[in-house]
Design a protein around this motif. Structure first.
Motif, short mmCIF file in Angstrom:
data_model
loop_
_atom_site.label_atom_id
_atom_site.label_comp_id
_atom_site.label_asym_id
_atom_site.label_seq_id
_atom_site.Cartn_x
_atom_site.Cartn_y
_atom_site.Cartn_z
N GLU A 194 -10.98 6.19 9.33
CA GLU A 194 -10.86 5.36 8.13
C GLU A 194 -9.49 5.61 7.51
OE1 GLU A 194 -12.78 3.10 7.06
OE2 GLU A 194 -14.67 3.45 8.11
N PHE A 195 -8.76 4.55 7.22
CA PHE A 195 -7.42 4.67 6.67
C PHE A 195 -7.46 4.73 5.15
CE2 PHE A 195 -6.85 2.85 10.83
CZ PHE A 195 -5.73 3.48 11.32
N LEU A 196 -6.46 5.39 4.59
CA LEU A 196 -6.26 5.37 3.15
C LEU A 196 -5.80 3.99 2.72
CD1 LEU A 196 -4.32 8.75 2.75
CD2 LEU A 196 -6.78 8.37 2.45
N TRP A 202 1.41 4.83 -0.80
CA TRP A 202 2.64 4.87 -1.60
C TRP A 202 2.64 6.05 -2.57
CZ3 TRP A 202 6.95 2.85 -0.33
CH2 TRP A 202 7.00 1.67 0.41
N GLU A 203 1.46 6.41 -3.08
CA GLU A 203 1.38 7.57 -3.97
C GLU A 203 1.77 8.84 -3.22
OE1 GLU A 203 -2.62 7.50 -5.41
OE2 GLU A 203 -2.24 5.87 -6.84
N LEU A 204 1.36 8.94 -1.96
CA LEU A 204 1.73 10.12 -1.16
C LEU A 204 3.22 10.15 -0.86
CD1 LEU A 204 -1.33 10.20 1.25
CD2 LEU A 204 -0.76 11.91 -0.50
N LYS A 208 5.77 13.06 -1.82
CA LYS A 208 6.69 13.63 -0.84
C LYS A 208 8.10 13.72 -1.41
CE LYS A 208 7.88 13.14 4.06
NZ LYS A 208 7.54 12.43 5.32
N LYS A 209 8.51 12.67 -2.11
CA LYS A 209 9.85 12.68 -2.72
C LYS A 209 9.95 13.77 -3.78
CE LYS A 209 11.92 8.78 -3.52
NZ LYS A 209 12.30 7.46 -4.12
N ARG A 210 8.91 13.96 -4.57
CA ARG A 210 8.93 14.98 -5.61
C ARG A 210 8.99 16.39 -5.01
NH1 ARG A 210 4.87 11.80 -8.12
NH2 ARG A 210 3.27 13.40 -7.77
N PHE A 211 8.41 16.56 -3.83
CA PHE A 211 8.46 17.85 -3.15
C PHE A 211 9.81 18.10 -2.47
CE2 PHE A 211 3.59 18.25 -2.32
CZ PHE A 211 3.41 18.60 -3.65
N GLY A 212 10.65 17.08 -2.43
CA GLY A 212 11.98 17.24 -1.85
C GLY A 212 12.06 16.98 -0.37
N TYR A 222 12.77 -0.31 2.05
CA TYR A 222 11.32 -0.25 2.26
C TYR A 222 10.52 -0.55 1.00
CZ TYR A 222 11.21 1.33 7.08
OH TYR A 222 11.31 1.39 8.45
N ALA A 223 11.19 -0.78 -0.10
CA ALA A 223 10.49 -1.05 -1.35
C ALA A 223 9.58 -2.26 -1.18
CB ALA A 223 11.49 -1.29 -2.47
N GLY A 224 8.28 -2.05 -1.43
CA GLY A 224 7.33 -3.14 -1.32
C GLY A 224 6.94 -3.49 0.10
N ALA A 225 7.43 -2.72 1.09
CA ALA A 225 7.15 -3.03 2.49
C ALA A 225 5.80 -2.46 2.91
CB ALA A 225 8.26 -2.47 3.38
N ASP A 226 5.37 -2.88 4.07
CA ASP A 226 4.16 -2.35 4.68
C ASP A 226 4.47 -0.97 5.25
OD1 ASP A 226 1.94 -1.85 6.23
OD2 ASP A 226 1.80 -3.89 6.99
N ILE A 227 3.64 0.03 4.96
CA ILE A 227 3.97 1.39 5.37
C ILE A 227 3.03 1.92 6.44
CG2 ILE A 227 5.07 2.03 3.22
CD1 ILE A 227 2.41 3.49 2.50
#
Length: 289
Positions: A194-196, A202-204, A208-212, A222-227
């Motif tokens: 089952e996928f998130l 996007w929250e993850l 990830k960015k906050r963790f550096g 990639y803003a607004g793109a399919d991830i």
């Protein structure tokens, strides 16, 4: 203990861990650590990683020439050096054959994303490099399209390679990847993956960015793109012979749907009509008998 001797011991410690976890059977695998601009410590060929001693570790230059060491350096050292040349921040490279990740390498199955939070944060999209015979320059260069965008990759029909600023950090990525692949295989046996949701994905990435931790999907393009899984590397799937489908795709993934459509064989309407006509004619003949 000098710094070089300490680095050699760290290589042996990680080699022991690889061997005990079953990531490097017999003489499989190799580890490197860069100690200067042109000097790299390298594990020897034909030595079990779980039984190495610091004295076994060879010293090579950035072209693969052996500078010192009683044992011959690993034949696959060129792969490590290509990574270090492309990524000056990388000091250590670990190559091995962890069973569950290597199962994906053999099946050439894309590793799905948006499933486990820790994997999204620490690994992100995982590329699969095309196959080449190990040991030569062609093999070493298979990683070049991906090395700037990931810290771990799968080598088709071969194994994995991961890299970082220390021997232990380089090893971490392999351990995380193999654990994830094992979970995916077990989940498939239990039922389905089952996928998130896209929002959670996007929250993850924000976490990830906050963790550096860097991720190509942090780039403005990639803003607004399919991830969905391997968005970063999908263009390379055809050359690497990558399959996708064993684990399905999230319903919200537009890119995955479009990719599947592009891979579908075009409908030959004329041939289909002929087959239908032949089948109808056969049925009519059966009735007239």
């Amino acid at each position: 203990m000098s710094d070089i001797e300490q680095y050699k011991q760290e290589i042996c410690d990680i080699g022991d861990r690889l061997y005990k976890r079953g990531f490097a059977a017999a003489n499989d695998g190799n580890i490197t650590f860069r100690i200067s601009e042109n000097e790299v410590l390298c594990t020897p060929t034909m030595v079990t990683k779980g039984f190495m001693k610091p004295a076994d570790i060879a010293l090579i230059d950035m072209e693969g020439n052996q500078l010192s060491g009683a044992r011959k350096r690993s034949s696959e050292a060129l792969l490590h050096l290509e990574i270090m040349k492309a990524r000056p921040d990388v000091k250590s490279v670990v190559h091995c054959h962890p069973p569950h990740a290597t199962a994906f390498a053999v099946a050439r199955e894309a590793i799905p994303a948006c499933v486990l939070p820790e994997v999204e944060v620490f690994l992100g999209n995982v590329p699969i490099a095309k196959y080449a015979t190990p040991g030569g320059k062609e093999f070493a260069e298979t990683i070049l399209p991906f090395v700037a965008k990931s810290n771990v990759m799968v080598l088709a029909n071969h194994g994995t390679v991961s890299y970082g600023e220390s021997v232990e950090r380089a090893y971490w990525w392999t351990e995380i990847l193999d654990a994830y692949c094992r979970i995916l295989i077990l989940a498939k046996q239990v039922g389905r993956v089952e996928f998130l949701s896209e929002q959670h994905g996007w929250e993850l990435l924000d976490l990830k960015k906050r963790f550096g931790f860097d991720d190509p999907r942090h780039e403005p393009s990639y803003a607004g793109a399919d991830i969905f899984a391997d968005d970063v590397f999908r263009d390379a799937w055809a050359e690497s012979g990558v399959n996708v489908g064993a684990f399905g795709t999230p319903a919200w993934s537009r890119a995955a749907t479009e990719w599947h459509r592009s891979r579908a064989a075009p409908l030959d309407e004329e041939a289909l009509i002929e087959r239908i006509a032949e089948r109808v004619a056969e049925k009519l003949r059966e009735k007239l008998r």
